[in-house]
Design a protein around this motif. Structure first.
Motif, PDB file in Angstrom:
ATOM      1  N   MET A   1       0.838  -1.212   0.000  1.00 24.88           N
ATOM      2  CA  MET A   1       0.000   0.000   0.000  1.00 24.88           C
ATOM      3  C   MET A   1       0.873   1.263   0.000  1.00 24.88           C
ATOM      4  O   MET A   1       1.882   1.304   0.718  1.00 24.88           O
ATOM      5  N   GLY A   2       0.491   2.268  -0.787  1.00 28.27           N
ATOM      6  CA  GLY A   2       1.228   3.539  -0.784  1.00 28.27           C
ATOM      7  C   GLY A   2       1.067   4.243   0.555  1.00 28.27           C
ATOM      8  O   GLY A   2       0.201   3.894   1.353  1.00 28.27           O
ATOM      9  N   LYS A   3       1.907   5.224   0.783  1.00 29.31           N
ATOM     10  CA  LYS A   3       1.816   5.972   2.053  1.00 29.31           C
ATOM     11  C   LYS A   3       0.880   7.160   1.873  1.00 29.31           C
ATOM     12  O   LYS A   3       0.758   7.711   0.780  1.00 29.31           O
ATOM     13  N   VAL A   4       0.242   7.569   2.983  1.00 31.71           N
ATOM     14  CA  VAL A   4      -0.585   8.775   2.969  1.00 31.71           C
ATOM     15  C   VAL A   4       0.058   9.781   3.921  1.00 31.71           C
ATOM     16  O   VAL A   4       0.291   9.464   5.092  1.00 31.71           O
ATOM     17  N   TYR A   5       0.381  10.951   3.393  1.00 29.58           N
ATOM     18  CA  TYR A   5       0.978  11.999   4.215  1.00 29.58           C
ATOM     19  C   TYR A   5      -0.032  13.135   4.376  1.00 29.58           C
ATOM     20  O   TYR A   5      -0.517  13.674   3.373  1.00 29.58           O
ATOM     21  N   VAL A   6      -0.360  13.473   5.616  1.00 26.44           N
ATOM     22  CA  VAL A   6      -1.247  14.612   5.864  1.00 26.44           C
ATOM     23  C   VAL A   6      -0.375  15.737   6.430  1.00 26.44           C
ATOM     24  O   VAL A   6       0.269  15.560   7.463  1.00 26.44           O
ATOM     25  N   PHE A   7      -0.340  16.875   5.726  1.00 23.88           N
ATOM     26  CA  PHE A   7       0.547  17.956   6.147  1.00 23.88           C
ATOM     27  C   PHE A   7      -0.094  18.795   7.235  1.00 23.88           C
ATOM     28  O   PHE A   7      -1.087  19.470   7.001  1.00 23.88           O
ATOM     29  N   ASP A   8       0.503  18.748   8.413  1.00 22.40           N
ATOM     30  CA  ASP A   8      -0.063  19.544   9.511  1.00 22.40           C
ATOM     31  C   ASP A   8       0.772  20.795   9.775  1.00 22.40           C
ATOM     32  O   ASP A   8       0.679  21.405  10.828  1.00 22.40           O
ATOM     33  N   HIS A   9       1.586  21.199   8.797  1.00 22.54           N
ATOM     34  CA  HIS A   9       2.418  22.391   8.992  1.00 22.54           C
ATOM     35  C   HIS A   9       1.514  23.607   9.247  1.00 22.54           C
ATOM     36  O   HIS A   9       0.517  23.804   8.537  1.00 22.54           O
ATOM     37  N   PRO A  10       1.838  24.423  10.244  1.00 28.61           N
ATOM     38  CA  PRO A  10       0.974  25.560  10.585  1.00 28.61           C
ATOM     39  C   PRO A  10       0.710  26.510   9.416  1.00 28.61           C
ATOM     40  O   PRO A  10      -0.400  27.032   9.275  1.00 28.61           O
ATOM     41  N   LEU A  11       1.698  26.750   8.570  1.00 33.35           N
ATOM     42  CA  LEU A  11       1.475  27.667   7.442  1.00 33.35           C
ATOM     43  C   LEU A  11       0.433  27.091   6.482  1.00 33.35           C
ATOM     44  O   LEU A  11      -0.425  27.809   5.972  1.00 33.35           O
ATOM     45  N   ILE A  12       0.520  25.786   6.254  1.00 31.94           N
ATOM     46  CA  ILE A  12      -0.442  25.145   5.349  1.00 31.94           C
ATOM     47  C   ILE A  12      -1.836  25.183   5.976  1.00 31.94           C
ATOM     48  O   ILE A  12      -2.818  25.541   5.322  1.00 31.94           O
ATOM     49  N   ALA A 135     -12.598  13.839  -3.950  1.00 29.48           N
ATOM     50  CA  ALA A 135     -13.949  13.663  -3.388  1.00 29.48           C
ATOM     51  C   ALA A 135     -14.355  12.192  -3.440  1.00 29.48           C
ATOM     52  O   ALA A 135     -14.076  11.446  -2.504  1.00 29.48           O
ATOM     53  N   THR A 136     -14.973  11.739  -4.543  1.00 30.67           N
ATOM     54  CA  THR A 136     -15.236  10.291  -4.666  1.00 30.67           C
ATOM     55  C   THR A 136     -13.948   9.554  -5.038  1.00 30.67           C
ATOM     56  O   THR A 136     -13.856   8.341  -4.899  1.00 30.67           O
ATOM     57  N   GLY A 137     -12.982  10.307  -5.570  1.00 22.42           N
ATOM     58  CA  GLY A 137     -11.721   9.702  -6.012  1.00 22.42           C
ATOM     59  C   GLY A 137     -11.737   9.323  -7.489  1.00 22.42           C
ATOM     60  O   GLY A 137     -10.695   8.981  -8.053  1.00 22.42           O
ATOM     61  N   GLY A 138     -12.911   9.425  -8.121  1.00 27.60           N
ATOM     62  CA  GLY A 138     -13.027   8.994  -9.519  1.00 27.60           C
ATOM     63  C   GLY A 138     -12.057   9.723 -10.447  1.00 27.60           C
ATOM     64  O   GLY A 138     -11.409   9.091 -11.292  1.00 27.60           O
ATOM     65  N   SER A 139     -11.940  11.033 -10.289  1.00 33.11           N
ATOM     66  CA  SER A 139     -11.072  11.808 -11.200  1.00 33.11           C
ATOM     67  C   SER A 139      -9.607  11.426 -11.020  1.00 33.11           C
ATOM     68  O   SER A 139      -8.877  11.229 -12.000  1.00 33.11           O
ATOM     69  N   ALA A 140      -9.164  11.319  -9.773  1.00 32.95           N
ATOM     70  CA  ALA A 140      -7.756  10.978  -9.514  1.00 32.95           C
ATOM     71  C   ALA A 140      -7.439   9.573 -10.017  1.00 32.95           C
ATOM     72  O   ALA A 140      -6.401   9.349 -10.663  1.00 32.95           O
ATOM     73  N   VAL A 141      -8.349   8.630  -9.750  1.00 36.43           N
ATOM     74  CA  VAL A 141      -8.115   7.246 -10.201  1.00 36.43           C
ATOM     75  C   VAL A 141      -7.993   7.216 -11.722  1.00 36.43           C
ATOM     76  O   VAL A 141      -7.077   6.610 -12.284  1.00 36.43           O
ATOM     77  N   LEU A 167     -10.121   8.928  -0.582  1.00 38.44           N
ATOM     78  CA  LEU A 167      -8.820   8.391  -0.171  1.00 38.44           C
ATOM     79  C   LEU A 167      -8.829   6.860  -0.273  1.00 38.44           C
ATOM     80  O   LEU A 167      -7.901   6.252  -0.809  1.00 38.44           O
ATOM     81  N   LYS A 168      -9.918   6.259   0.204  1.00 35.79           N
ATOM     82  CA  LYS A 168     -10.037   4.790   0.171  1.00 35.79           C
ATOM     83  C   LYS A 168     -10.042   4.295  -1.295  1.00 35.79           C
ATOM     84  O   LYS A 168      -9.326   3.353  -1.645  1.00 35.79           O
ATOM     85  N   ALA A 169     -10.827   4.990  -2.127  1.00 36.40           N
ATOM     86  CA  ALA A 169     -10.928   4.561  -3.532  1.00 36.40           C
ATOM     87  C   ALA A 169      -9.570   4.653  -4.227  1.00 36.40           C
ATOM     88  O   ALA A 169      -9.186   3.758  -4.993  1.00 36.40           O
ATOM     89  N   LEU A 170      -8.844   5.730  -3.956  1.00 36.92           N
ATOM     90  CA  LEU A 170      -7.540   5.917  -4.612  1.00 36.92           C
ATOM     91  C   LEU A 170      -6.519   4.895  -4.107  1.00 36.92           C
ATOM     92  O   LEU A 170      -5.756   4.318  -4.899  1.00 36.92           O
ATOM     93  N   GLU A 171      -6.525   4.664  -2.812  1.00 37.40           N
ATOM     94  CA  GLU A 171      -5.586   3.671  -2.247  1.00 37.40           C
ATOM     95  C   GLU A 171      -5.867   2.282  -2.821  1.00 37.40           C
ATOM     96  O   GLU A 171      -4.934   1.531  -3.111  1.00 37.40           O
ATOM     97  N   GLU A 172      -7.148   1.949  -2.966  1.00 35.04           N
ATOM     98  CA  GLU A 172      -7.488   0.614  -3.483  1.00 35.04           C
ATOM     99  C   GLU A 172      -7.137   0.471  -4.956  1.00 35.04           C
ATOM    100  O   GLU A 172      -6.620  -0.555  -5.384  1.00 35.04           O
ATOM    101  N   ALA A 173      -7.409   1.532  -5.736  1.00 37.74           N
ATOM    102  CA  ALA A 173      -7.159   1.439  -7.186  1.00 37.74           C
ATOM    103  C   ALA A 173      -5.669   1.507  -7.510  1.00 37.74           C
ATOM    104  O   ALA A 173      -5.212   0.879  -8.461  1.00 37.74           O
TER     105      ALA A 173
END
Ligand code: PRP
Ligand code: URA
Length: 209
Positions: A1-12, A135-141, A167-173
């Motif tokens: 499985m690929g990694k998921v990074y959530v950026f919690d940097h204060p500026l972002i 959103a649904t992940g359809g476009s990214a997939v 996120l789930k749809a993209l990770e699975e596809a």
């Protein structure tokens, strides 16, 4: 499985709050998306390979590091992905830019492809696919399918706001694709909008409705 990074940097996180606010106008929205894309690209390029070269400073010879020249490509999903391209190019100006045009059918929420143009040396490049919303992940997939079908081997996906469903749809596809997001929101509503989200990213970027 690929990694998921959530950026919690204060500026972002700070800038993200302002693009979520409904009273933020097009000019400010566009500037903030650009800035967030730069900040995310800084983190997402952390593992770029380096070479060591010999240089001379005004006072001594030394060894120093330079990027090894890995070929990169940025692929915005039209339209809204366009808002992230310049911010990334500020850090990696030599990257080539491919485009994939997809819109979400408002009834079925399925992506419809209307344009594709990628760099010709696609097999030699690492790609960053960008879109503010997952959103649904359809476009990214579908965008990543399109790249892989034409020979792309290494792809990461970068977006500002993701819904758990997308996120789930993209990770699975595409389990080989690492995913970089600025915020993971609560859910999708019945029209496929991310809640709380920021509304329609394309309309807010380009001032359309
Ligand atoms: C938006 C957004 C993504 C897509 C996300 O684009 O920019 O591309 O929806 O939704 P999904 O994860 O459910 O596929 P839209 O289809 O509104 O097109 P636009 O960028 O041209 O406005
Ligand atoms: N596309 C958008 O632009 N916004 C959403 O919330 C979902 C899909």
């Amino acid at each position: 499985m690929g990694k998921v990074y959530v950026f919690d940097h204060p500026l972002i996180q700070h800038k993200l709050t302002y693009i979520r606010k409904k009273e933020t106008g097009t000019k400010e929205f566009r500037e903030l998306v650009d800035e967030i894309a730069t900040l995310m690209a800084f983190e997402a390029t952390r593992d770029l390979p380096l070479d060591e070269i010999e240089i001379e400073t005004p006072v001594a010879k030394t060894k120093a590091k330079v990027l090894s020249g890995k070929k990169l490509g940025i692929v915005p999903i039209l339209r809204a992905g366009m808002g992230m391209v310049d911010g990334i190019l500020k850090l990696i100006p030599a990257a080539k830019v491919g485009h994939v045009g997809l819109y979400r059918d408002p009834e079925t929420l399925k992506p419809v492809e209307y344009y594709v143009k990628f760099p010709s040396d696609i097999e030699d490049r690492d790609f960053i696919v960008v879109d503010p919303m997952l959103a649904t992940g359809g476009s990214a997939v579908e965008a990543i399918n399109s790249l892989k079908k034409r020979g792309a081997k290494h792809i990461i996906f970068m977006c500002l706001i993701a819904a758990p469903e997308g996120l789930k749809a993209l990770e699975e596809a595409h389990p080989d694709v690492d995913i970089y997001i600025a915020a993971l929101d609560e859910r999708l509503n019945e029209k496929g909008y991310i809640i709380p989200g920021l509304g329609d990213a394309g309309d807010r970027l380009f001032g359309t409705k």
